[in-house]
Design a protein around this motif. Sequence first.
Motif, short mmCIF file in Angstrom:
data_model
loop_
_atom_site.label_atom_id
_atom_site.label_comp_id
_atom_site.label_asym_id
_atom_site.label_seq_id
_atom_site.Cartn_x
_atom_site.Cartn_y
_atom_site.Cartn_z
N ALA A 342 -13.71 -116.65 -14.57
CA ALA A 342 -13.79 -117.71 -15.58
C ALA A 342 -12.69 -118.73 -15.34
CB ALA A 342 -13.65 -117.11 -16.98
N PRO A 343 -13.02 -120.02 -15.47
CA PRO A 343 -11.96 -121.04 -15.37
C PRO A 343 -11.20 -121.07 -16.70
CG PRO A 343 -14.10 -122.10 -15.74
CD PRO A 343 -14.35 -120.63 -15.62
N VAL A 344 -9.93 -121.42 -16.71
CA VAL A 344 -9.07 -121.77 -15.60
C VAL A 344 -8.06 -120.63 -15.39
CG1 VAL A 344 -7.26 -123.40 -14.88
CG2 VAL A 344 -9.28 -124.24 -16.06
N LEU A 345 -7.68 -119.98 -16.46
CA LEU A 345 -6.56 -119.05 -16.42
C LEU A 345 -6.82 -117.87 -15.49
CD1 LEU A 345 -3.75 -118.64 -17.53
CD2 LEU A 345 -4.73 -117.40 -19.47
N ALA A 346 -8.00 -117.27 -15.53
CA ALA A 346 -8.30 -116.13 -14.67
C ALA A 346 -8.23 -116.51 -13.20
CB ALA A 346 -9.67 -115.56 -15.01
N ARG A 347 -8.66 -117.72 -12.90
CA ARG A 347 -8.62 -118.18 -11.51
C ARG A 347 -7.18 -118.43 -11.06
NH1 ARG A 347 -13.82 -122.38 -11.10
NH2 ARG A 347 -15.39 -120.83 -11.76
N GLN A 348 -6.38 -118.98 -11.94
CA GLN A 348 -4.97 -119.20 -11.60
C GLN A 348 -4.27 -117.87 -11.35
OE1 GLN A 348 -2.85 -121.70 -14.33
NE2 GLN A 348 -4.14 -123.47 -13.97
N ARG A 349 -4.58 -116.89 -12.17
CA ARG A 349 -3.95 -115.58 -11.97
C ARG A 349 -4.39 -114.98 -10.64
NH1 ARG A 349 -5.13 -113.50 -18.12
NH2 ARG A 349 -3.22 -114.30 -19.08
N TRP A 350 -5.66 -115.06 -10.31
CA TRP A 350 -6.14 -114.51 -9.04
C TRP A 350 -5.45 -115.18 -7.87
CZ3 TRP A 350 -8.67 -116.88 -4.92
CH2 TRP A 350 -9.21 -116.03 -3.94
N TRP A 351 -5.38 -116.51 -7.91
CA TRP A 351 -4.77 -117.25 -6.81
C TRP A 351 -3.28 -116.91 -6.68
CZ3 TRP A 351 -5.48 -119.46 -2.44
CH2 TRP A 351 -4.57 -120.39 -1.93
N HIS A 352 -2.59 -116.84 -7.80
CA HIS A 352 -1.16 -116.53 -7.78
C HIS A 352 -0.92 -115.14 -7.21
CE1 HIS A 352 2.61 -115.20 -10.01
NE2 HIS A 352 3.02 -116.14 -9.21
N GLU A 353 -1.70 -114.17 -7.66
CA GLU A 353 -1.52 -112.79 -7.18
C GLU A 353 -1.84 -112.68 -5.69
OE1 GLU A 353 -4.02 -110.59 -9.79
OE2 GLU A 353 -2.68 -110.83 -11.52
N ARG A 354 -2.84 -113.41 -5.24
CA ARG A 354 -3.21 -113.35 -3.83
C ARG A 354 -2.11 -113.97 -2.96
NH1 ARG A 354 -8.13 -112.13 -1.71
NH2 ARG A 354 -8.26 -112.44 0.55
N CYS A 355 -1.53 -115.07 -3.42
CA CYS A 355 -0.44 -115.70 -2.66
C CYS A 355 0.79 -114.80 -2.62
CB CYS A 355 -0.09 -117.05 -3.29
SG CYS A 355 -1.37 -118.32 -3.07
N ARG A 356 1.11 -114.18 -3.74
CA ARG A 356 2.26 -113.26 -3.77
C ARG A 356 2.04 -112.10 -2.82
NH1 ARG A 356 4.07 -111.41 -9.60
NH2 ARG A 356 5.50 -110.28 -8.23
N ALA A 357 0.83 -111.54 -2.82
CA ALA A 357 0.55 -110.40 -1.94
C ALA A 357 0.67 -110.81 -0.47
CB ALA A 357 -0.84 -109.86 -2.22
#
Length: 408
Positions: A342-357
């Motif tokens: 769902a936009p926007v918050l869930a997508r931001q969290r996914w992107w942030h977690e993927r970049c951190r990993a």
Amino acid sequence: MIDPSAPLPRPPSDLAEPPDAPQALAGALGVLQGRMLLHVTPARVGYLRGQLDAGRSGLVLCGKDALRKARTLRGEEQFAGPLLVDPAVYETHVASGEEPFPHAAEDTFAFDDPLEVSLAEQRAVGVTAPVTPTGYLHAEDSDALKAAVRRVAALADARVVFAAPIDVGWLREEDAVRQLIACLRLVPGPKAIMLGGQMDPLARHPRAVDHLRRVLGQVPGAALLRTDLAAFGALAAGASFTAFGAGSRLRHIVAPGERAETSKGFATSPHVLFPELMHFFLGKTLADRFAGTAAPVCHCAACAGTWALNMFPHNADGRPRQAAAHNVAVLMEWLRTLTALAPVLARQRWWHERCRAAVDRYPLLNAQLRQPDAFKAPAQLKRWALAAPPTAPHTANGQAQADDQRRR
């Protein structure tokens, strides 16, 4: 220079409040909403078209013969997906207050209007929407930006995509960002931001990523084109659509008159996306790093478990075509995952977690290879990893405060 009298946008929302969903594009342009297109030269369309996700992607053609290729795609090849043509005037001409849309075509008369001519040519070949032939917008050149905005606003046509090829210096300071937002908000249709700067523009200024997210969040219809993995960060931040450059030259703009800086060995092998590290490396670099151990085998739709990441050491035997197909297949997998949220918050969290990993993975892989400096996390990736999304309030009182802030 920045004009202090320019109108300013509304202040950003409370950081505790979840961001609003992006404002949908109207009418026929709705087909672009939420997509990540591929910015590509006509000669390379065949390399990657087979990997395009028809429901989530599309094409932006750029370079010589882009109009002719668009006509062929719509006619002979029956391509029905979203299709844009980027005139890319910004590659060779700088915008000015007197001439925001410079004369760039050699086969037009001096008294022809470059904006009207370009829009008409694009419409004639069947594009989803025409893109303005804007010149390069140097950092803080408010005269050129405002002149371009006034011309497009005067068209009163929300079906035109306003190309905003800005030097990344626009994202350096607070005042410049506020004026950029204020100006872009005056354009009725989509705003296609493209960033200029050598190598990796978003790595040049410490707050560039945060400021880009702010622009995308506060400008209705804002998009990010001709970019790299920032296309995903932009979609997560609420961009209407994005376009990923299918080639290193199409992932940023080099200002007219400047010579492009390139990595060593640029022409010796294709660029290959390393999914775990979320970065492109020369195929020869990957072959060298994994010379003493087994390289990861890729299971994307193009590689299907038969290609390893060290199998692109040169440009012979169809390696560039296979590398391009691999890159696009991986990008489409990520796009499907992102857009399922769902936009926007869930997508931001996914992107942030993927970049951190991905950032965390670099030292671990180097240790496995026993090569301390084998791979270095790029600066932009680190900045996305630090750009945490806002935290939604969890208590009833917190929700009430957020609702009250929204009503203001």
